[in-house]
Design a protein around this motif. Structure first.
Motif, PDB file in Angstrom:
ATOM      1  N   LYS A 139       0.881  -1.177   0.103  1.00 29.55           N
ATOM      2  CA  LYS A 139       0.114   0.051   0.135  1.00 29.55           C
ATOM      3  C   LYS A 139       0.936   1.336   0.235  1.00 29.55           C
ATOM      4  N   ILE A 140       1.963   1.158   0.670  1.00 33.99           N
ATOM      5  CA  ILE A 140       2.910   2.342   0.977  1.00 33.99           C
ATOM      6  C   ILE A 140       3.613   2.736  -0.519  1.00 33.99           C
ATOM      7  N   PHE A 141       3.872   1.517  -0.736  1.00 34.65           N
ATOM      8  CA  PHE A 141       4.711   1.339  -2.287  1.00 34.65           C
ATOM      9  C   PHE A 141       3.759   2.176  -3.394  1.00 34.65           C
ATOM     10  N   LEU A 142       2.660   1.657  -3.450  1.00 36.30           N
ATOM     11  CA  LEU A 142       1.714   2.076  -4.601  1.00 36.30           C
ATOM     12  C   LEU A 142       1.342   3.459  -4.558  1.00 36.30           C
ATOM     13  N   LEU A 143       1.236   3.964  -3.084  1.00 35.58           N
ATOM     14  CA  LEU A 143       0.879   5.314  -2.949  1.00 35.58           C
ATOM     15  C   LEU A 143       1.836   6.326  -3.357  1.00 35.58           C
ATOM     16  N   GLU A 147       0.526   6.918  -6.916  1.00 39.30           N
ATOM     17  CA  GLU A 147      -0.314   8.315  -6.787  1.00 39.30           C
ATOM     18  C   GLU A 147       0.689   9.490  -6.346  1.00 39.30           C
ATOM     19  N   HIS A 148       1.882   9.034  -6.574  1.00 39.18           N
ATOM     20  CA  HIS A 148       2.999  10.197  -6.536  1.00 39.18           C
ATOM     21  C   HIS A 148       2.758  11.059  -5.140  1.00 39.18           C
ATOM     22  N   LEU A 149       2.444  10.538  -4.081  1.00 39.65           N
ATOM     23  CA  LEU A 149       2.457  11.013  -2.822  1.00 39.65           C
ATOM     24  C   LEU A 149       3.949  11.040  -2.074  1.00 39.65           C
ATOM     25  N   SER A 150       4.088  12.172  -1.466  1.00 40.87           N
ATOM     26  CA  SER A 150       5.282  12.287  -0.590  1.00 40.87           C
ATOM     27  C   SER A 150       5.155  11.231   0.689  1.00 40.87           C
ATOM     28  N   TYR A 151       6.345  11.034   1.371  1.00 38.35           N
ATOM     29  CA  TYR A 151       6.384  10.278   2.370  1.00 38.35           C
ATOM     30  C   TYR A 151       5.631  10.816   3.572  1.00 38.35           C
ATOM     31  N   LYS A 152       5.847  12.049   3.680  1.00 37.79           N
ATOM     32  CA  LYS A 152       4.957  13.000   4.612  1.00 37.79           C
ATOM     33  C   LYS A 152       3.468  12.692   4.488  1.00 37.79           C
ATOM     34  N   GLN A 153       2.956  12.935   3.049  1.00 37.02           N
ATOM     35  CA  GLN A 153       1.340  12.705   2.611  1.00 37.02           C
ATOM     36  C   GLN A 153       1.179  11.174   3.133  1.00 37.02           C
ATOM     37  N   ILE A 154       1.679  10.314   2.635  1.00 41.28           N
ATOM     38  CA  ILE A 154       1.545   9.025   3.111  1.00 41.28           C
ATOM     39  C   ILE A 154       1.247   8.705   4.346  1.00 41.28           C
ATOM     40  N   GLU A 162       6.375   9.086   9.463  1.00 41.68           N
ATOM     41  CA  GLU A 162       7.157   9.286   8.153  1.00 41.68           C
ATOM     42  C   GLU A 162       8.260   8.357   8.145  1.00 41.68           C
ATOM     43  N   GLU A 163       8.860   8.015   9.192  1.00 41.84           N
ATOM     44  CA  GLU A 163      10.056   7.280   9.374  1.00 41.84           C
ATOM     45  C   GLU A 163       9.461   5.794   9.047  1.00 41.84           C
TER      46      GLU A 163
END
Length: 190
Positions: A139-143, A147-154, A162-163
């Motif tokens: 899920k994190i990888f696909l987002l 979806e081109h989301l930043s780590y913060k957005q995810i 975020e870590e």
């Protein structure tokens, strides 16, 4: 009863080379926080800093009989942190080049039927390997990738740190690199 805290680094090093666990624990207690701060300053990443320090202390115990301290104990430990940090920087660069190369390959569109067949095979292989990732990692990888989301957005979307996102992405990329490395090479060059 010996009080190891009063021993000098040289004395502790000597006792460590003889397999003295109390000397090892004293060295750990004396240097863990200092080495962690040094590693964190170099890397800017708490988890990587903790991993480096853990690896150094594991190695110190595993090789305690083989290590000859040509320099002081503190110099040896700080040099070990620096060297491992440099390895991480080099690894990051290789990882970035690999992903850039893979991205460039996937973006290019050639009209060759043979190329299109191979491209479809690779896309299916990549999709299959992404599906094999653990659910939260996938899920994190696909987002991040789709979806081109930043780590913060995810992190905000999934209500995690975020870590954690950074660690899961690192693990996902490593898993995919290991599983896809040989296959992508085979499809591209054969």
């Amino acid at each position: 009863m010996e009080y190891y805290e009063v021993y000098t680094d040289g004395e502790l090093s000597q006792k460590l080379s003889q397999g003295d666990r109390k000397a090892y624990v004293t060295i750990y207690d004396r240097y863990y926080s200092l080495l962690y701060l040094y590693a964190f300053k170099k890397l800017g990443n708490r988890e990587e800093a903790k991993d480096i320090i853990q690896e150094i202390f594991i190695s110190l115990w595993e090789k305690h009989r083989e290590i000859t301290f040509d320099v002081s104990l503190s110099s040896y430990l700080y040099r070990s942190v620096r060297n491992r940090a440099l390895n991480i920087f080099a690894h990051r660069e290789v990882e970035k080049k690999y992903l850039d190369s893979l991205q460039d390959f996937l973006v290019q569109h050639h009209q060759s039927a043979d190329y299109l067949v191979r491209e479809n095979d690779i896309a299916e292989l990549i999709a299959r390997e992404i599906e094999n990732l653990p659910p939260s990692m996938r899920k994190i990888f696909l987002l991040s990738r789709n979806e081109h989301l930043s780590y913060k957005q995810i992190a905000e979307a999934l209500n995690i740190s975020e870590e954690t996102v950074r660690t899961q992405m690192k693990r996902a990329l490593k898993t995919l690199r290991v599983k896809l490395g040989v296959f992508v090479y085979w499809f591209v060059f054969i």
